[in-house]
Design a protein around this motif. Sequence first.
Motif, short mmCIF file in Angstrom:
data_model
loop_
_atom_site.label_atom_id
_atom_site.label_comp_id
_atom_site.label_asym_id
_atom_site.label_seq_id
_atom_site.Cartn_x
_atom_site.Cartn_y
_atom_site.Cartn_z
N TYR A 199 -9.33 -6.31 -5.18
CA TYR A 199 -7.89 -6.17 -5.36
C TYR A 199 -7.33 -5.18 -4.36
CZ TYR A 199 -8.31 -8.64 -9.81
OH TYR A 199 -8.55 -9.59 -10.76
N GLY A 200 -6.02 -5.26 -4.15
CA GLY A 200 -5.32 -4.33 -3.29
C GLY A 200 -4.04 -3.86 -3.96
N VAL A 201 -3.47 -2.77 -3.44
CA VAL A 201 -2.25 -2.23 -4.03
C VAL A 201 -1.42 -1.57 -2.93
CG1 VAL A 201 -3.30 0.00 -4.63
CG2 VAL A 201 -1.31 -0.82 -5.92
N SER A 202 -0.10 -1.72 -3.03
CA SER A 202 0.84 -1.05 -2.14
C SER A 202 1.67 -0.11 -3.00
CB SER A 202 1.73 -2.07 -1.44
OG SER A 202 2.78 -1.44 -0.73
N LEU A 203 1.63 1.20 -2.69
CA LEU A 203 2.29 2.21 -3.50
C LEU A 203 3.37 2.93 -2.71
CD1 LEU A 203 -0.82 3.83 -5.27
CD2 LEU A 203 0.69 2.03 -6.15
N VAL A 204 4.49 3.18 -3.37
CA VAL A 204 5.59 3.96 -2.81
C VAL A 204 5.73 5.23 -3.65
CG1 VAL A 204 8.05 4.01 -2.27
CG2 VAL A 204 6.76 1.87 -2.04
N ALA A 205 5.71 6.40 -2.99
CA ALA A 205 5.80 7.67 -3.70
C ALA A 205 6.88 8.55 -3.09
CB ALA A 205 4.45 8.39 -3.66
N ASP A 206 7.31 9.56 -3.86
CA ASP A 206 8.27 10.53 -3.33
C ASP A 206 7.53 11.72 -2.73
OD1 ASP A 206 7.39 12.10 -5.42
OD2 ASP A 206 9.25 12.01 -6.57
N GLY A 207 8.26 12.78 -2.40
CA GLY A 207 7.65 13.94 -1.76
C GLY A 207 6.67 14.68 -2.63
N LYS A 208 6.72 14.47 -3.96
CA LYS A 208 5.81 15.13 -4.90
C LYS A 208 4.70 14.19 -5.37
CE LYS A 208 8.13 19.04 -5.17
NZ LYS A 208 7.56 20.34 -4.74
N ASN A 209 4.53 13.08 -4.68
CA ASN A 209 3.52 12.07 -5.03
C ASN A 209 3.74 11.46 -6.41
OD1 ASN A 209 2.07 11.75 -2.71
ND2 ASN A 209 0.41 13.14 -3.28
N ASN A 210 5.01 11.41 -6.84
CA ASN A 210 5.35 10.62 -8.01
C ASN A 210 5.50 9.17 -7.56
OD1 ASN A 210 5.67 12.76 -10.00
ND2 ASN A 210 7.47 13.37 -8.80
N ILE A 211 4.80 8.26 -8.21
CA ILE A 211 4.86 6.85 -7.83
C ILE A 211 6.21 6.27 -8.22
CG2 ILE A 211 3.84 4.56 -8.12
CD1 ILE A 211 2.15 6.53 -6.51
N MET A 212 6.93 5.74 -7.23
CA MET A 212 8.26 5.19 -7.45
C MET A 212 8.25 3.67 -7.60
SD MET A 212 9.26 8.20 -7.20
CE MET A 212 10.95 7.92 -7.68
N ALA A 213 7.27 3.02 -6.96
CA ALA A 213 7.19 1.56 -7.02
C ALA A 213 5.81 1.13 -6.52
CB ALA A 213 8.29 0.91 -6.18
N GLY A 214 5.46 -0.10 -6.81
CA GLY A 214 4.19 -0.62 -6.33
C GLY A 214 4.05 -2.10 -6.61
N ILE A 215 3.11 -2.72 -5.93
CA ILE A 215 2.76 -4.12 -6.16
C ILE A 215 1.25 -4.24 -6.05
CG2 ILE A 215 3.08 -4.77 -3.73
CD1 ILE A 215 4.17 -7.47 -4.75
N TRP A 217 -2.34 -6.81 -6.12
CA TRP A 217 -2.74 -8.19 -5.83
C TRP A 217 -4.25 -8.36 -5.82
CZ3 TRP A 217 -0.82 -4.86 -2.11
CH2 TRP A 217 -1.65 -4.57 -1.03
N ARG A 218 -4.65 -9.61 -6.06
CA ARG A 218 -6.06 -10.01 -5.99
C ARG A 218 -6.32 -10.65 -4.65
NH1 ARG A 218 -8.48 -14.83 -6.72
NH2 ARG A 218 -6.55 -15.73 -7.53
N ASN A 219 -7.37 -10.21 -3.97
CA ASN A 219 -7.74 -10.76 -2.67
C ASN A 219 -8.61 -12.00 -2.85
OD1 ASN A 219 -6.58 -8.70 -0.92
ND2 ASN A 219 -8.13 -7.33 -1.78
N GLY A 220 -8.16 -13.14 -2.35
CA GLY A 220 -8.97 -14.34 -2.34
C GLY A 220 -9.41 -14.66 -0.92
N LYS A 221 -10.16 -15.75 -0.77
CA LYS A 221 -10.61 -16.13 0.57
C LYS A 221 -9.44 -16.55 1.45
CE LYS A 221 -15.19 -17.71 -0.93
NZ LYS A 221 -16.11 -18.88 -1.02
N GLN A 222 -8.55 -17.35 0.90
CA GLN A 222 -7.42 -17.87 1.66
C GLN A 222 -6.07 -17.46 1.05
OE1 GLN A 222 -8.14 -19.37 4.39
NE2 GLN A 222 -10.19 -20.21 4.15
N MET A 223 -6.08 -17.10 -0.24
CA MET A 223 -4.83 -16.78 -0.93
C MET A 223 -4.95 -15.45 -1.64
SD MET A 223 -3.13 -18.47 -4.34
CE MET A 223 -4.19 -17.43 -5.35
N ALA A 224 -3.86 -14.68 -1.62
CA ALA A 224 -3.75 -13.48 -2.45
C ALA A 224 -2.75 -13.77 -3.55
CB ALA A 224 -3.30 -12.29 -1.61
N GLU A 225 -3.03 -13.26 -4.75
CA GLU A 225 -2.13 -13.46 -5.88
C GLU A 225 -1.68 -12.10 -6.39
OE1 GLU A 225 -1.90 -15.72 -10.23
OE2 GLU A 225 -3.72 -15.82 -9.01
N ALA A 226 -0.38 -11.87 -6.41
CA ALA A 226 0.16 -10.54 -6.70
C ALA A 226 0.84 -10.49 -8.06
CB ALA A 226 1.14 -10.12 -5.61
#
Length: 422
Positions: A199-215, A217-226
Amino acid sequence: MPGRQAVELTLPIQTEFLPVATACVEQTAQAYGMGRVETMHLMLAVEEVLSFLAARLSGGHHLMKLHCHNGRYYMEVVCRFPSNVLPVGAFNITSTVSADDEQSLAEMGLLLAARTADHLAVSAKNGDMEIRFVKNRQYPALPTIPASVAMQGSSRIVEPAPELIKQFAARVAGKYERQAPEYFQAPGKVADMVASGDYGVSLVADGKNNIMAGIFWRNGKQMAEAAGPYVFCDEADAAVQAVEGCLQRLARTSVLCLVIQQPTPDMPAGYFEPLAQDGSVLYRQLAEDNGTLVYAHPIFADYLTDGYRNLFLPRDIRRVENQGEKQSPHSAFAVRMDRPASRVVMESIWAGEDALAVVEQHIQALRQEGFREIYFHLDTGVPEQALLSPALSANGFEPAWIVPWGGEGDILVLAHREEESC
């Protein structure tokens, strides 16, 4: 975890070797850090398979290969043997045991083994049969954490360190509750899922490392599902940053496309196109798709032809139907339930002649359980699954959308219409 850990053992299919097989699973599970209950379930599964085979294969020269794989957040045990004597019908959720039926009593152990696994798969190739049991690790309960937070400083994409991943998972579970996948209830599991590379993750944080948003996903051979995007602040660009971070990471892989099922209302416009008419499934092409083979029964072939034309995907559709050849007598189906959403997905474990009746039994059982939405994922990359099409159509399943590269090939998603079931 250094690399992919695996243990393999080859042993005769004889009852005398039952302690050897179960000891291998037990010691390996302990080395992988599995809990006692999960370990016992996997030991039971291997014991029942080997016992069943030993009672039916004579001569003492048959061998079973045992493979134990550490997936970090799960353990997989694979039994491979040169025979098709395993009664796959015992793996259906509709299977029952009767004291008056000697065959069902003989299969009771296999039924119990299947019920204790979190995931089960059966396949056959080159004269060998293979059964896979997967058991998930157990994780501590969800900690209490505020679902939303006021942003401090400017937002930015951050590297997904374990503590940030766990914070993200806890915020998702706190704000989105049952709308989010169940694994977010265990932040430690989500961290291990990313660390495994599955799996993978994309994280958005502020200056204090508070997570503001994220998505996520599962890594497949040809397709990722988020899943997502998930937003915990009022910052308008947070979701955009998370999605763009995901796309940038996937651009460095061999993945051809990204699919999002049940996207949140926070999904920014303009990044995806719908696969499902109601917008519940989104799709984005990430790289050139050079095409693949699609095995389709004539019942669904026209729908697939039109669908690929609309998606601008090159596909070579091969029509498949039974022409009198002998099939396996029994069918088996896996069922993934989402009770809060009243949704269930069926998949083929094994295709056989009794598919019409077995599918009907599953539909009746699932409707009685109160499930409103029933889907079937038909893998167009597996020719045997195309032969299930008449049974599925007769039971009220109709094409809903196509998920490119969702399995061995594309997945044709079929939706059940209750009033048309047989």
